[in-house]
Design an enzyme around this catalytic site. Structure first.
Site, PDB file in Angstrom:
ATOM      1  N   LYS A 213      10.125  -6.118  -8.917  1.00  0.00           N
ATOM      2  CA  LYS A 213       8.743  -6.372  -8.599  1.00  0.00           C
ATOM      3  C   LYS A 213       8.651  -7.824  -8.675  1.00  0.00           C
ATOM      4  O   LYS A 213       8.423  -8.358  -9.719  1.00  0.00           O
ATOM      5  CB  LYS A 213       7.620  -5.616  -9.493  1.00  0.00           C
ATOM      6  CG  LYS A 213       6.479  -5.898  -8.841  1.00  0.00           C
ATOM      7  CD  LYS A 213       5.270  -5.238  -9.804  1.00  0.00           C
ATOM      8  CE  LYS A 213       3.959  -5.704  -9.334  1.00  0.00           C
ATOM      9  NZ  LYS A 213       2.885  -5.481 -10.098  1.00  0.00           N
TER      10      LYS A 213
ATOM     11  N   GLY B 163      -6.068  -3.894  -8.240  1.00  0.00           N
ATOM     12  CA  GLY B 163      -7.352  -3.810  -7.847  1.00  0.00           C
ATOM     13  C   GLY B 163      -8.123  -2.240  -7.622  1.00  0.00           C
ATOM     14  O   GLY B 163      -9.102  -2.268  -7.724  1.00  0.00           O
TER      15      GLY B 163
END
Lengths: 263, 359
Positions: free
Chosen positions: A96, A185
């Site tokens: 990632k 988020g």
């Protein structure tokens, strides 16, 4: 079942391993949402280094795929070096990729990100880049060889949900040749459901689960929301329209009821 | 003849138990891998926080209940010691910078929801904050206050405990590691003991496979320009951050929380974070001297809860994690009562501890 790079997975949730009240609660949360992939931070959890061995053993015992990240890297060069260390330590070529422009907001640096992604793709990594909702950056990431792109929905850890909804939708409609995962988020299960309804392939979560009063229950709630959102997307969502259209013919309705329906 | 008892590990728990059990009439021998200065013990590094309610942001609600009852025992523990130890219980002030306000409100709400005594927690207006901590009033528009929390000076305490042990002529084998202990025995060189008490903390990792270290780093600053009266907790996205005022304008800033057994010196990243936090709280820290930077690891089990186990001839106390000073008096009281009754309890889980200590 769906495919993420070279792996076939059941769950469309990728879960972070930071911020839980205890490793036990982390394990319970991972099991509660039945996710197949967890992210770990190389800089703070180094398995081969004797230092983190016991914590690493707890994660390994969960029998899930590990997605190491390059959290905390400020430049492409740092991120590439960290990715290579992660490949050796965790024995996986998945990474990632995070190249951070700002330490406080943890906003991605798109220029460094594309550079690092290009280099790591050439080196045989499966790169999952954490990026903004910018379509051009996403396109460039795909162009340099990323099979997966992970845009944020809003700032990481903010829990604001799909602030970037329109741009995310545009990205999904435009980029059909790569896996798209909403990373960062998401605050509520309904945020995750919305992301899935837009047609995203999966969501990546951490704070929303780890900081909940009851993390395992929240993990389960997200799992159900993600499943509902995906199923809704696959079933073909109804297109909203301006006027109400009665689902029952009005012809047999008594006039007094029709009267009360008038504004 | 007195019953014999070996305590392995002379950190906070080992020292406290040695004094208490000697006073209870046991023939106590103490073993430790380090010296009498306690530098090898993680209690030497800890900040001595006694903040059961503040911890509720992340800790199991049991911790608050056990912690409250445990704090009440500290004064009686201190009366056994030949030297004074600073124990201050004036409450904790919680503040956040404007961008972190939502985190502070979330933290306060969660603490209130989980607290066994929410009446001790209140929101502070700017004026109320100014009354409690005048230096903070210009920077922070409001805060929260938690009554009946505080801190104990960990180093004074370890020294006073050492003096108390010397005073009682308890045998203390220093630099004597015991990597593997079993009921009645600490190693092959020493005889049979009626009881062995394992207080080794991370030194017990060889015997306890699920015990891990959680690294903590902190700084000691001497800041003549700063006057803070209460421990101040500042919201931080990853760990609880405290500024703890000691006497003579000394402040302890800590502590990071990293999943690692690494006991090496503080990292640059952590030092930057802690110093920035201090400076952002009070600009007077800019001219402070960094007196010391320390790092060590807290012993923790996977649920981050303490564990007391007991089989004939062997009691183990471990996994006090970040709650050593908070929980030690109560856990040790439980151990002493168990030994007095001489009945072996297989395992004292936190739930059972609550039940046991209630009766």
């Amino acid at each position: 079942m769906w495919t993420l790079a070279d792996k076939t997975l059941n769950s469309r949730i990728l879960l972070g391993t930071a911020l839980y009240p205890s490793p036990r609660i982390m394990s319970d949360s991972i099991q509660a949402c039945a996710c197949d992939v967890v992210t770990v931070s190389l800089r703070r959890q180094s398995p081969l280094d004797k230092a983190g061995a016991r914590y690493w053993a707890l994660i390994q015992a969960l029998n899930v795929h590990v997605l190491p990240n390059t959290a905390g890297c400020r430049t492409a060069k740092e991120a590439v070096t960290t990715a290579k260390m992660a490949r050796d330590l965790f024995a996986t070529d998945w990474i990632k990729l995070e190249v951070i422009a700002d330490d406080y907001t943890l906003a991605p640096d798109p220029v460094g990100l594309v550079q690092a992604a290009a280099e790591l793709n050439r080196d045989g990594f499966t790169v999952l880049p954490y990026t903004t909702a910018d379509l051009d950056v996403a396109r460039q990431l795909v162009d340099v060889g990323c099979q997966v792109v992970m845009p944020w929905a809003s700032m990481i850890g903010s829990g604001q949900g799909l602030v970037e909804r329109d741009r995310l939708l545009r990205m999904r409609e435009t980029i059909t040749d790569a896996t798209l995962i909403v990373d960062a988020g998401l605050g509520k299960p309904s945020d995750a459901a919305q992301a899935m309804e837009l047609g995203f392939d999966a969501v990546l979560l951490n704070s929303a689960v780890a900081l909940a009063d009851d993390p395992p229950s929240m993990a389960k709630a997200f799992a159900q929301a993600v499943e509902a959102g995906r199923l809704g997307f696959e079933a073909g969502l109804m297109v909203p329209r301006d006027l109400a259209s009665p689902s029952t013919p009005t012809i047999g309705t008594p006039f007094w009821q029709q009267e009360t329906r008038q504004p | 003849m007195k019953q014999t008892l070996a305590i392995v590990g002379a950190g906070l728990a080992g020292r406290m138990l040695a004094i208490r059990l000697a006073d209870d009439g046991w023939d106590v021998t103490l073993f430790d891998q380090g010296e009498r200065d306690g530098l090898e013990s993680c209690s030497y590094t800890g900040a001595g926080m006694l903040a059961p309610q503040s911890e509720l942001d992340r800790a199991d609600p049991h911790i608050a209940e056990l912690g409250d009852r445990s704090i009440a025992l500290w004064p009686s523990v201190l009366t056994r010691l030949p030297r004074p130890v600073d124990l201050v219980m004036d409450g904790t002030v919680l503040v956040a910078h404007s961008t972190d306000e939502p985190d502070l409100e979330r933290m306060a709400r969660r603490i209130l929801d989980r607290s066994p005594s929410p009446e001790r927690i209140r929101r502070l207006s700017a004026a109320e904050l100014g009354d409690l901590e005048p230096d903070l009033a210009t920077r922070f528009q409001h805060g929260w206050f938690i009554e009946r929390e505080g801190h104990i000076d960990n180093r004074q305490l370890l020294e006073a405990l050492e003096a108390g042990i010397t005073h009682r002529s308890i045998t203390w084998h220093t630099t004597h590691p015991c990597p593997s202990i079993r009921p009645h025995h600490v190693d092959t060189d020493h005889p049979h003991y009626d009881w062995v008490i394992d207080c080794r903390g991370l030194g017990a990792q060889g015997d306890l496979p699920d015990l891990r270290g959680v690294r903590g780093e902190l700084l000691h600053l001497h800041a003549p320009e700063v006057s803070l009266r209460h421990p101040i907790r500042l919201t931080h996205p990853r760990y609880p951050l405290y500024v703890v005022p000691r006497t003579d304008n000394l402040f302890v800033i800590g502590a990071t929380e990293i999943e690692s057994d690494d006991r090496g010196p503080i990292t640059v990243r952590s030092a930057l974070e802690l110093l920035t936090a201090a400076y952002s709280l009070h600009s007077g820290f800019a001219e402070a001297h960094i007196v010391e930077a320390r790092a060590d690891c807290r012993p923790a089990f996977p649920d981050n809860l303490p564990r007391v186990t007991c089989e004939p001839g062997l009691v183990r106390i471990n996994g006090l994690y970040r709650h050593g000073f908070l929980l030690a008096p109560l856990l040790l009281e439980t151990v002493c009562q168990t030994l007095a009754k001489s009945e072996a309890v297989s395992l004292l889980e936190t739930n059972t501890l609550l039940e046991t200590t209630r009766t």
